[in-house]
Design a protein around this motif. Structure first.
Motif, short mmCIF file in Angstrom:
data_model
loop_
_atom_site.label_atom_id
_atom_site.label_comp_id
_atom_site.label_asym_id
_atom_site.label_seq_id
_atom_site.Cartn_x
_atom_site.Cartn_y
_atom_site.Cartn_z
N SER A 98 0.67 -0.99 -0.05
CA SER A 98 0.17 -0.20 0.11
C SER A 98 0.59 1.30 0.25
O SER A 98 0.60 2.54 -0.94
CB SER A 98 -0.67 0.37 1.02
OG SER A 98 -0.38 -0.03 2.06
N GLY A 99 1.72 1.12 0.77
CA GLY A 99 2.67 2.17 0.90
C GLY A 99 3.49 2.64 -0.66
O GLY A 99 3.26 3.77 -1.21
N ARG A 100 3.77 1.33 -1.60
CA ARG A 100 4.27 1.38 -2.59
C ARG A 100 3.76 2.24 -3.51
O ARG A 100 3.79 3.06 -4.78
CB ARG A 100 5.50 0.05 -3.14
CG ARG A 100 6.70 0.18 -2.12
CD ARG A 100 6.87 -1.24 -2.76
NE ARG A 100 8.23 -2.19 -1.48
CZ ARG A 100 8.59 -2.74 -1.64
NH1 ARG A 100 7.52 -3.68 -1.75
NH2 ARG A 100 9.30 -3.57 -0.38
N ALA A 101 2.52 1.50 -3.25
CA ALA A 101 1.39 1.86 -4.34
C ALA A 101 1.02 3.11 -3.82
O ALA A 101 0.42 4.17 -5.05
CB ALA A 101 -0.14 0.97 -4.05
N TYR A 102 0.81 4.18 -3.03
CA TYR A 102 0.69 5.58 -2.78
C TYR A 102 1.81 6.52 -3.40
O TYR A 102 1.37 7.25 -4.61
CB TYR A 102 0.88 5.68 -1.56
CG TYR A 102 0.54 7.90 -0.95
CD1 TYR A 102 -0.32 7.94 -1.26
CD2 TYR A 102 1.39 7.84 -0.30
CE1 TYR A 102 -0.37 9.42 -0.55
CE2 TYR A 102 1.61 9.24 -0.18
CZ TYR A 102 0.78 10.00 -0.24
OH TYR A 102 0.91 10.94 -0.29
N LEU A 103 3.05 5.92 -3.22
CA LEU A 103 4.79 6.19 -3.82
C LEU A 103 4.56 6.21 -4.88
O LEU A 103 5.12 7.82 -6.31
CB LEU A 103 5.67 5.83 -3.33
CG LEU A 103 5.98 6.23 -1.53
CD1 LEU A 103 6.58 4.98 -1.34
CD2 LEU A 103 6.26 7.32 -1.32
N SER A 104 3.53 5.40 -5.84
CA SER A 104 4.04 5.47 -7.52
C SER A 104 3.10 6.68 -8.39
O SER A 104 3.51 7.00 -9.05
CB SER A 104 3.16 4.06 -7.81
OG SER A 104 1.79 4.33 -7.85
N THR A 105 2.45 7.21 -7.46
CA THR A 105 1.75 8.27 -7.14
C THR A 105 2.13 9.66 -7.34
O THR A 105 1.39 10.79 -8.51
CB THR A 105 0.33 8.34 -7.05
OG1 THR A 105 0.43 8.99 -5.87
CG2 THR A 105 -0.38 7.39 -7.43
N LEU A 106 3.51 9.90 -6.67
CA LEU A 106 4.05 11.16 -6.45
C LEU A 106 5.57 11.04 -7.42
O LEU A 106 5.83 9.89 -8.01
CB LEU A 106 4.70 10.40 -5.35
CG LEU A 106 3.79 10.47 -4.07
CD1 LEU A 106 4.83 10.40 -3.07
CD2 LEU A 106 3.03 12.05 -3.97
N PRO A 107 5.84 12.29 -7.54
CA PRO A 107 7.48 11.73 -9.02
C PRO A 107 7.85 11.36 -8.37
O PRO A 107 8.58 11.96 -7.10
CB PRO A 107 7.38 13.50 -8.71
CG PRO A 107 6.29 14.68 -9.09
CD PRO A 107 5.58 13.37 -7.94
N ASP A 108 9.31 10.86 -8.73
CA ASP A 108 10.39 10.51 -8.11
C ASP A 108 11.15 10.96 -7.48
O ASP A 108 11.89 10.43 -6.16
CB ASP A 108 11.32 9.95 -9.69
CG ASP A 108 10.42 8.97 -10.21
OD1 ASP A 108 9.58 8.09 -10.07
OD2 ASP A 108 11.69 8.38 -11.19
#
Length: 275
Positions: free
Chosen positions: A163-173
């Motif tokens: 879930s954390g990685r899914a959320y991070l995937s929506t942010l710029p690198d």
């Protein structure tokens, strides 16, 4: 009526300097202390003495005593008459419940989480970001055995969870890297990824395929598949995930059968928020 004399330039300069040194003149330190005391309790500290509370919160004993006394009078804490140890009372749950009752995401997600749990046969979870962690805000359980209890209110780190990685995937690198670098990336299990670039690769994979994974990185025997939820502005507001146990699933099988269900659930919730 007698008027007060004007402040001298020296006094005015001193007041201005004092205001400049103060980080935030509206910040209420007493409220901060009260919240620190409430947060001191947990699975590792179910009951605490006054000296233990003072040590855990960094307060003086007298300051801790005043804070604890206030919380006790308000009904948020209670003291055992023999051991003199303090514990939280159920009244503390009022604060968390007020959030759950007012959160529109939970109301929007509930029917889709129910469908995900029914179609997948696994417990469906909704999490939202809090700092460097994700917090469980809703959960639809099934009758099937789950190796790890993850109740509503539990917080899990972003860096090693689906879930954390899914959320991070929506942010710029760059933003995702900043959050990962700020995280204490400890190895929770032998499988935990702790290097920023290795974790970032999993985050980028989520952008490509629509779902993120974690394979026994937080708890042994527990896997995760998650997809992000976005609001009408396209901003990430949370994630949906299932945690298929390794005793019932292989990761390859979970990705083939469960990932499409998770992606569709997150998409449906996101569309409902857009209307």
């Amino acid at each position: 009526m007698t008027s007060l004399p004007p402040a001298s330039p020296r006094t005015a300069r001193a007041d201005a300097a004092s205001d400049a040194e103060r980080p935030d003149p509206l910040f209420n330190q007493s409220l901060e202390k009260g919240l620190e005391v409430l947060r001191a309790f947990g699975a590792a500290h179910r009951t605490l003495t006054l000296p233990e509370l003072a040590a855990l919160t960094g307060m003086t004993k007298s300051s801790a005593q005043r804070t604890v006394h206030t919380l006790e009078c308000l009904g948020y804490m209670a003291k055992h008459p023999q051991t003199r140890r303090f514990r939280l009372t159920p009244k503390v749950m009022e604060i968390g419940f007020n959030y759950l009752a007012a959160d529109p995401l939970i109301a929007a997600a509930s029917p889709y989480l129910s469908q995900l749990a029914r179609d997948s046969g696994e417990t469906a979870n909704l999490t939202e970001p809090v700092g460097l962690e994700m917090v469980y805000v809703a959960q639809l359980m099934t009758s099937k055995y789950i190796p790890v209890l993850t109740p509503v209110g539990m917080r899990i780190p972003m860096y090693c969870t689906s879930s954390g990685r899914a959320y991070l995937s929506t942010l710029p690198d760059a933003e995702a890297i900043t959050l990962l670098e700020r995280s204490q990336r400890v190895a929770r299990t032998p499988a935990t990824l702790t290097e920023v670039q290795a974790i970032l690769a999993r985050v980028q994979s989520c952008r490509q395929f629509g779902f993120a994974v974690n394979e026994e990185e937080l708890f042994l025997g527990d896997m995760g598949l998650a997809a992000p939820i976005v609001d009408r502005q396209g901003m990430a507001v949370g994630a949906v995930h299932v945690s298929p146990p390794a005793s019932r699933w292989t990761m390859a099988e979970a990705q083939r059968k469960l990932a499409p269900l998770v992606i569709e659930c997150a998409r449906a919730i996101s569309l409902s928020l857009a209307h």
